[in-house]
Design a protein around this motif. Structure first.
Motif, PDB file in Angstrom:
ATOM      1  N   VAL A  43      -4.037   3.068   1.453  1.00  0.00           N
ATOM      2  CA  VAL A  43      -3.272   3.076   2.697  1.00  0.00           C
ATOM      3  C   VAL A  43      -1.828   2.775   2.338  1.00  0.00           C
ATOM      4  CG1 VAL A  43      -2.938   2.048   4.968  1.00  0.00           C
ATOM      5  CG2 VAL A  43      -5.249   2.364   4.071  1.00  0.00           C
ATOM      6  N   GLY A  44      -0.945   3.724   2.596  1.00  0.00           N
ATOM      7  CA  GLY A  44       0.472   3.577   2.264  1.00  0.00           C
ATOM      8  C   GLY A  44       1.298   3.500   3.531  1.00  0.00           C
ATOM      9  N   ILE A  45       1.898   2.333   3.794  1.00  0.00           N
ATOM     10  CA  ILE A  45       2.724   2.161   4.990  1.00  0.00           C
ATOM     11  C   ILE A  45       4.142   1.751   4.585  1.00  0.00           C
ATOM     12  CG2 ILE A  45       0.799   1.733   6.541  1.00  0.00           C
ATOM     13  CD1 ILE A  45       1.301  -1.266   6.256  1.00  0.00           C
ATOM     14  N   ALA A  46       4.531   2.193   3.409  1.00  0.00           N
ATOM     15  CA  ALA A  46       5.836   1.898   2.818  1.00  0.00           C
ATOM     16  C   ALA A  46       6.277   3.141   2.058  1.00  0.00           C
ATOM     17  CB  ALA A  46       5.718   0.706   1.867  1.00  0.00           C
ATOM     18  N   LEU A  87      -3.949  -1.590   0.126  1.00  0.00           N
ATOM     19  CA  LEU A  87      -2.931  -1.417   1.154  1.00  0.00           C
ATOM     20  C   LEU A  87      -1.559  -1.698   0.553  1.00  0.00           C
ATOM     21  CD1 LEU A  87      -3.269  -2.599   4.841  1.00  0.00           C
ATOM     22  CD2 LEU A  87      -1.071  -2.491   3.686  1.00  0.00           C
ATOM     23  N   ASP A  88      -0.706  -0.691   0.570  1.00  0.00           N
ATOM     24  CA  ASP A  88       0.642  -0.776  -0.004  1.00  0.00           C
ATOM     25  C   ASP A  88       1.650  -0.861   1.141  1.00  0.00           C
ATOM     26  OD1 ASP A  88       2.382  -0.628  -2.371  1.00  0.00           O
ATOM     27  OD2 ASP A  88       3.045   1.261  -1.503  1.00  0.00           O
ATOM     28  N   CYS A  89       2.494  -1.890   1.138  1.00  0.00           N
ATOM     29  CA  CYS A  89       3.316  -2.185   2.315  1.00  0.00           C
ATOM     30  C   CYS A  89       4.696  -2.693   1.911  1.00  0.00           C
ATOM     31  CB  CYS A  89       2.618  -3.216   3.198  1.00  0.00           C
ATOM     32  SG  CYS A  89       2.283  -4.795   2.359  1.00  0.00           S
ATOM     33  N   ASP A  90       5.556  -2.881   2.931  1.00  0.00           N
ATOM     34  CA  ASP A  90       6.914  -3.399   2.707  1.00  0.00           C
ATOM     35  C   ASP A  90       7.358  -4.214   3.933  1.00  0.00           C
ATOM     36  OD1 ASP A  90       7.042  -1.144   4.380  1.00  0.00           O
ATOM     37  OD2 ASP A  90       9.062  -0.599   3.721  1.00  0.00           O
ATOM     38  N   PRO A  91       6.647  -5.300   4.249  1.00  0.00           N
ATOM     39  CA  PRO A  91       6.880  -5.998   5.530  1.00  0.00           C
ATOM     40  C   PRO A  91       8.308  -6.484   5.717  1.00  0.00           C
ATOM     41  CG  PRO A  91       4.943  -6.846   4.400  1.00  0.00           C
ATOM     42  CD  PRO A  91       5.621  -5.937   3.438  1.00  0.00           C
ATOM     43  N   GLY A  92       8.952  -6.085   6.811  1.00  0.00           N
ATOM     44  CA  GLY A  92       8.631  -5.137   7.856  1.00  0.00           C
ATOM     45  C   GLY A  92       7.751  -5.657   9.009  1.00  0.00           C
ATOM     46  N   THR A  93       8.329  -5.458  10.230  1.00  0.00           N
ATOM     47  CA  THR A  93       7.694  -5.919  11.446  1.00  0.00           C
ATOM     48  C   THR A  93       6.358  -5.245  11.679  1.00  0.00           C
ATOM     49  OG1 THR A  93       9.003  -4.299  12.704  1.00  0.00           O
ATOM     50  CG2 THR A  93       9.897  -6.514  12.544  1.00  0.00           C
ATOM     51  N   ASP A  94       6.329  -3.922  11.650  1.00  0.00           N
ATOM     52  CA  ASP A  94       5.081  -3.224  11.933  1.00  0.00           C
ATOM     53  C   ASP A  94       4.086  -3.360  10.789  1.00  0.00           C
ATOM     54  OD1 ASP A  94       6.950  -1.657  10.533  1.00  0.00           O
ATOM     55  OD2 ASP A  94       6.158   0.230  11.294  1.00  0.00           O
ATOM     56  N   ASP A  95       4.578  -3.540   9.555  1.00  0.00           N
ATOM     57  CA  ASP A  95       3.676  -3.806   8.423  1.00  0.00           C
ATOM     58  C   ASP A  95       2.895  -5.092   8.653  1.00  0.00           C
ATOM     59  OD1 ASP A  95       4.913  -2.066   5.793  1.00  0.00           O
ATOM     60  OD2 ASP A  95       6.315  -2.531   7.399  1.00  0.00           O
ATOM     61  N   ALA A  96       3.577  -6.113   9.169  1.00  0.00           N
ATOM     62  CA  ALA A  96       2.911  -7.394   9.398  1.00  0.00           C
ATOM     63  C   ALA A  96       1.731  -7.204  10.339  1.00  0.00           C
ATOM     64  CB  ALA A  96       3.902  -8.400   9.977  1.00  0.00           C
ATOM     65  N   ILE A  97       1.934  -6.450  11.404  1.00  0.00           N
ATOM     66  CA  ILE A  97       0.866  -6.237  12.381  1.00  0.00           C
ATOM     67  C   ILE A  97      -0.233  -5.370  11.782  1.00  0.00           C
ATOM     68  CG2 ILE A  97       0.387  -5.284  14.666  1.00  0.00           C
ATOM     69  CD1 ILE A  97       3.378  -6.088  15.326  1.00  0.00           C
ATOM     70  N   ALA A  98       0.139  -4.394  10.960  1.00  0.00           N
ATOM     71  CA  ALA A  98      -0.868  -3.574  10.278  1.00  0.00           C
ATOM     72  C   ALA A  98      -1.713  -4.431   9.337  1.00  0.00           C
ATOM     73  CB  ALA A  98      -0.194  -2.450   9.508  1.00  0.00           C
ATOM     74  N   LEU A  99      -1.089  -5.354   8.616  1.00  0.00           N
ATOM     75  CA  LEU A  99      -1.839  -6.240   7.728  1.00  0.00           C
ATOM     76  C   LEU A  99      -2.822  -7.095   8.519  1.00  0.00           C
ATOM     77  CD1 LEU A  99       0.983  -7.369   5.282  1.00  0.00           C
ATOM     78  CD2 LEU A  99      -1.154  -6.265   4.601  1.00  0.00           C
ATOM     79  N   TRP A 100      -2.369  -7.665   9.627  1.00  0.00           N
ATOM     80  CA  TRP A 100      -3.278  -8.475  10.439  1.00  0.00           C
ATOM     81  C   TRP A 100      -4.432  -7.641  10.980  1.00  0.00           C
ATOM     82  CZ3 TRP A 100       1.684 -10.850  12.714  1.00  0.00           C
ATOM     83  CH2 TRP A 100       2.015 -12.034  12.015  1.00  0.00           C
ATOM     84  N   LEU A 101      -4.155  -6.400  11.402  1.00  0.00           N
ATOM     85  CA  LEU A 101      -5.232  -5.538  11.883  1.00  0.00           C
ATOM     86  C   LEU A 101      -6.237  -5.266  10.773  1.00  0.00           C
ATOM     87  CD1 LEU A 101      -6.528  -3.783  14.056  1.00  0.00           C
ATOM     88  CD2 LEU A 101      -4.962  -1.937  13.405  1.00  0.00           C
TER      89      LEU A 101
END
Length: 323
Positions: free
Chosen positions: A136-139, A22-36
């Motif tokens: 999974v790329g969310i960034a 999982l590639d991310c850049d938290p980020g408000t919605d990234d945080a919730i995606a990580l928890w999910l």
């Protein structure tokens, strides 16, 4: 292609686990995606990589560590690119705040691994069986692109890439382009040309995951621990979107994780996608041909519609499992 179905969801115990980077850049919605992702038994989270995006790299790494720490998870977390392949870094403080989490402070988490994200991605893929790892790329997908561009043979280890990127209509960063695609269009072009199955979760889909005061209240009523409370606080702190008429804001990134966890919540269809990498006002625009008008063969699965009530029910049920 996955689509709407009348079948009842399989119980967690009968769902196959997916090995996920999982590639991310938290980020408000990234945080919730990580928890999910961390709360979902369908996801075998092998690696978290982080780039600069919603905030600068130092901040996004600290945020990702804090999110993982609050969940009590043990997952390797590796910093990566601080800027796109070309050009300079631009954050999105207007939505995510200067700290990337809309001012919702989280306790510091465990430190990141001393490594480079692209190297860590390649290491996981080298040890994997062909077609066994989902990206999974969310960034901005700079880290994923660097990994595959520098060792293209590893593409055969990838089962699929699920990217929160793009729009077939109006953008949310420029009039033409969505934020992740606009932040590094060259990287997105590399992923689209890598020969791996790609699912695009675009702005048109994430607009259906609309966070409203009523939905936040329902999530708070689900109980749960510190992670669910923090998720609700974060969602409540994000300003309403003008694109959504001020009714709420889209919860973009968790949609990409939900695609893996509950595909029956979505309707999807094949499409052809490319991204504009030229200069000028169209840079970062994703050209998505849903009807074959341009003659290009389908190269993505396009998530088109979402059962929003089911999505938020999933979010509340899963995040309530976390500490």
């Amino acid at each position: 292609m996955p689509g709407t179905t009348a079948l009842q969801p399989l119980p967690d115990s009968m769902r196959a686990r997916r090995a996920v980077i999982l590639d991310c850049d938290p980020g408000t919605d990234d945080a919730i995606a990580l928890w999910l992702a961390m709360a979902s038994p369908e996801v075998d989270l092998r690696l978290i990589t982080v780039s600069g995006g919603n905030a600068g790299l130092g901040r996004t790494v600290d945020n990702a560590c804090a999110v993982v720490g609050l969940a009590g998870a043990v997952v390797p977390l590796v910093p990566g690119a601080e800027r796109p392949l070309l050009g300079g870094f631009r954050g999105d403080g207007a939505v995510h705040g200067a700290d990337g989490l809309a001012g919702i402070g989280l306790p510091p988490g465990p430190p990141p691994v001393r490594a480079v994200a692209a190297d860590a991605i390649r290491a996981v893929l080298r040890e994997a069986r062909p077609g066994s790892v989902t990206l999974v790329g969310i960034a901005p997908v700079t880290n994923l692109a660097l990994a595959l561009a520098t060792e293209p043979a590893l593409a055969d280890r990838v089962a699929a890439a699920v990217l929160m990127a793009g729009a077939w209509g109006e953008g949310n960063w420029t009039p033409s382009a969505e934020f992740n695609a606009a932040s590094d269009p060259e990287a997105l072009a590399i992923l689209l040309a890598a020969g791996i199955p790609v699912t695009l979760v675009t702005l048109e889909l994430t607009a259906q995951a609309l966070v409203t005061p009523a939905r936040i209240a329902a999530l708070r009523a689900a109980g749960g621990g510190a992670c669910l409370r923090a998720a609700c606080d974060i969602m409540a702190a994000v300003p309403p979107s003008r694109r959504m008429g001020g009714e709420g804001h889209p919860l973009h990134d968790p949609c990409a994780v939900a695609w893996l966890v509950r595909p029956e919540l979505f309707h999807a269809a094949p499409a052809h996608a490319s991204v504009d990498t030229g200069p000028g006002p169209a840079r970062g625009r994703t050209h998505i041909d849903r009807w074959g008008r341009g003659g290009g063969a389908p190269n993505v699965t396009l998530a088109e519609a979402l059962d929003a009530d089911g999505f938020f029910a999933l979010l509340g049920e899963r995040l309530a499992r976390l500490p």
